[in-house]
Scaffold this active site. Structure first.
Site, short mmCIF file in Angstrom:
data_model
loop_
_atom_site.label_atom_id
_atom_site.label_comp_id
_atom_site.label_asym_id
_atom_site.label_seq_id
_atom_site.Cartn_x
_atom_site.Cartn_y
_atom_site.Cartn_z
N LYS A 111 104.21 48.34 60.46
CA LYS A 111 103.30 49.18 61.24
C LYS A 111 104.02 49.87 62.40
O LYS A 111 103.67 51.00 62.74
CB LYS A 111 102.12 48.37 61.77
CG LYS A 111 101.12 47.99 60.68
CD LYS A 111 99.77 47.62 61.24
CE LYS A 111 98.79 47.33 60.11
NZ LYS A 111 97.47 46.94 60.57
N LYS A 193 101.87 48.26 49.18
CA LYS A 193 100.52 47.72 49.01
C LYS A 193 99.47 48.79 49.33
O LYS A 193 99.70 49.65 50.19
CB LYS A 193 100.30 46.47 49.87
CG LYS A 193 100.03 46.72 51.32
CD LYS A 193 99.27 45.56 51.98
CE LYS A 193 98.78 46.04 53.35
NZ LYS A 193 97.63 45.42 53.89
N LYS A 196 94.63 50.78 54.04
CA LYS A 196 93.68 51.69 54.69
C LYS A 196 94.39 52.71 55.55
O LYS A 196 93.86 53.77 55.83
CB LYS A 196 92.76 50.89 55.62
CG LYS A 196 91.75 50.07 54.90
CD LYS A 196 90.80 49.48 55.91
CE LYS A 196 91.10 48.03 56.16
NZ LYS A 196 90.45 47.48 57.33
P1 ATP Z 1 95.85 48.15 57.23
O1 ATP Z 1 96.64 48.82 56.18
O2 ATP Z 1 95.27 49.07 58.24
O3 ATP Z 1 96.54 46.94 57.80
P2 ATP Z 1 94.44 46.75 55.25
O4 ATP Z 1 94.13 47.68 54.16
O5 ATP Z 1 95.58 45.79 55.10
O6 ATP Z 1 94.58 47.58 56.56
P3 ATP Z 1 92.81 44.73 56.55
O7 ATP Z 1 91.56 44.91 57.31
O8 ATP Z 1 94.04 44.48 57.35
O9 ATP Z 1 93.12 45.93 55.58
O10 ATP Z 1 92.62 43.56 55.49
C1 ATP Z 1 91.42 42.94 55.14
C2 ATP Z 1 91.70 41.94 54.05
O11 ATP Z 1 92.09 42.62 52.85
C3 ATP Z 1 92.84 40.95 54.35
O12 ATP Z 1 92.50 39.66 53.92
C4 ATP Z 1 93.99 41.48 53.55
O13 ATP Z 1 94.88 40.45 53.17
C5 ATP Z 1 93.29 42.07 52.33
N1 ATP Z 1 94.08 43.15 51.75
C6 ATP Z 1 94.45 44.28 52.36
N2 ATP Z 1 95.14 45.09 51.55
C7 ATP Z 1 95.22 44.43 50.36
C8 ATP Z 1 95.80 44.73 49.09
N3 ATP Z 1 96.44 45.88 48.90
N4 ATP Z 1 95.67 43.83 48.11
C9 ATP Z 1 95.00 42.68 48.29
N5 ATP Z 1 94.44 42.32 49.46
C10 ATP Z 1 94.53 43.18 50.49
#
Ligand code: ATP
Ligand code: LTN
Length: 326
Positions: A111, A193, A196
């Protein structure tokens, strides 16, 4: 007998996608039966990177709405900033976490590269706040996607060091990572991965995407120049799509491979799109109902906070006492 407790959090940022659903939310729904569950919309974590204040408030409601629509009991959901103990315990833990531990966090490395010169101290300190979230509720298990495992381990480490230094204060939590869907990759770049924070149009399937958008994104997803539809990790694009198919269909890998034997990628992608659309349909229709009245939704979140606040305050009181504060 007292049920064991599950705690997890989700950031009210960007648009929730199928990675969040398969890696986290869907698992949370299933765990509610066996565990006494608490889920937190972590708005204080969201502000570790810049947020537009006019957007953030709406995103908190949207995130809660998606949780409710997925089948999470609204009584168990609250907003992090409604409970002051989170920020306060985070400060105390801060004073017990060596810099070296934070320096090793891969999420920070990723990040901070994206933020460049605008990296704030809060982003570096993110794991201390996450540890506070978990440790305030005598948590037994923390269901998260693979990417968060390192943070949960840091929460365990700081709890152990704190207990050893000041006397037994915190329960030691365990991470729980799902078997299928723990790490969904970007459709446009299966090396990264699904996230968001990436806003390229073909990157993620959002939970509120209409069917046509889902079809278009899947048909354009990056694959390779081979033809056979098989689970091979060395072919990350098709592998990721197959993992998504597996998670939504509930079929076994051999059954899926047999089903698409000799049929090619385009056929597989068409079918995958329909499986995803059908899988998200119940959530999408319930979402409209649960968010129809924002004032009611806000009151549900306020009540959720009132329900868990005494637990958090008790844990904070004990931690302060142990350290000789106040
Ligand atoms: P950011 O990219 O802004 O960090 P994010 O997409 O990782 O956001 P979070 O709110 O941080 O979303 O994550 C919420 C939940 O979703 C967490 O338990 C995280 O492990 C899970 N998660 C996020 N992205 C993935 C993914 N690509 N595959 C599986 N689980 C995910
Ligand atoms: N860092 C997590 C969100 C999160 C969390 C938590 C998860 C904040 N606090 C406590 C589990 C337990 C993320 O980015 N997904």
């Amino acid at each position: 007998m007292k049920r064991r407790r599950a705690f997890s959090g989700i950031q009210p940022t960007g648009n929730l996608h199928i990675g969040n659903y398969l890696g986290a939310i869907r698992q949370w729904v299933a765990l509610q039966v066996e565990f006494e569950s608490i889920f937190c919309v972590v708005d204080l974590h969201a502000i570790t990177v810049p947020q537009d204040p006019r957007v953030l408030k709406g995103k908190i409601r949207e995130t809660a709405g998606i949780l409710f629509a997925s089948g999470i009991d609204p009584k168990t959901v609250f907003v992090q900033s409604h409970i002051c103990a989170h920020a306060e315990l985070a400060w105390i833990l801060n004073c017990n976490i060596p810099m070296g531990w934070l320096n090793r966090m891969t999420q920070f490395k990723e990040k901070s590269q994206r933020q460049r010169e605008r990296v704030m101290a809060g982003l570096f300190d993110y794991p201390a706040l996450m540890a506070a979230d978990i440790l305030l509720y005598e948590t037994d298990i923390v269901p998260v996607g693979e990417d968060q495992k390192q943070h949960v381990e840091l929460a365990r480490d700081v709890a152990q060091v704190f207990n050893a230094t000041y006397g037994l204060t915190f329960k030691i939590p365990e991470p729980l990572i799902p078997e299928a869907g723990a790490r969904i990759m970007g459709l446009d770049d299966p090396g990264k991965k699904m996230s968001k924070s990436e806003d390229r149009p073909g990157h993620a399937i959002y939970l509120l995407d209409p069917p046509d958008a889902i079809r278009a994104k899947i048909m354009h997803a990056t694959t390779d120049s081979l033809r056979d539809v098989r689970f091979e990790e060395s072919r990350p694009g098709i592998y990721n799509l197959l993992v998504i198919y597996e998670a939504f269909s509930g079929l076994s890998r051999p059954d899926i491979e047999a089903r698409f034997e000799g049929r090619g990628y385009a056929d597989f992608k068409r079918e995958l799109a329909e499986v995803v659309i059908a899988g998200l349909n119940p959530l999408q229709s319930r979402y409209q109902e649960v968010t129809a009245d924002p004032a009611f939704l806000d009151s549900q979140l306020a009540e959720g906070g009132n329900r868990v606040r005494p637990l958090a305050e008790k844990a904070l009181r004990l931690a302060k006492e142990r350290m000789g504060l106040g």
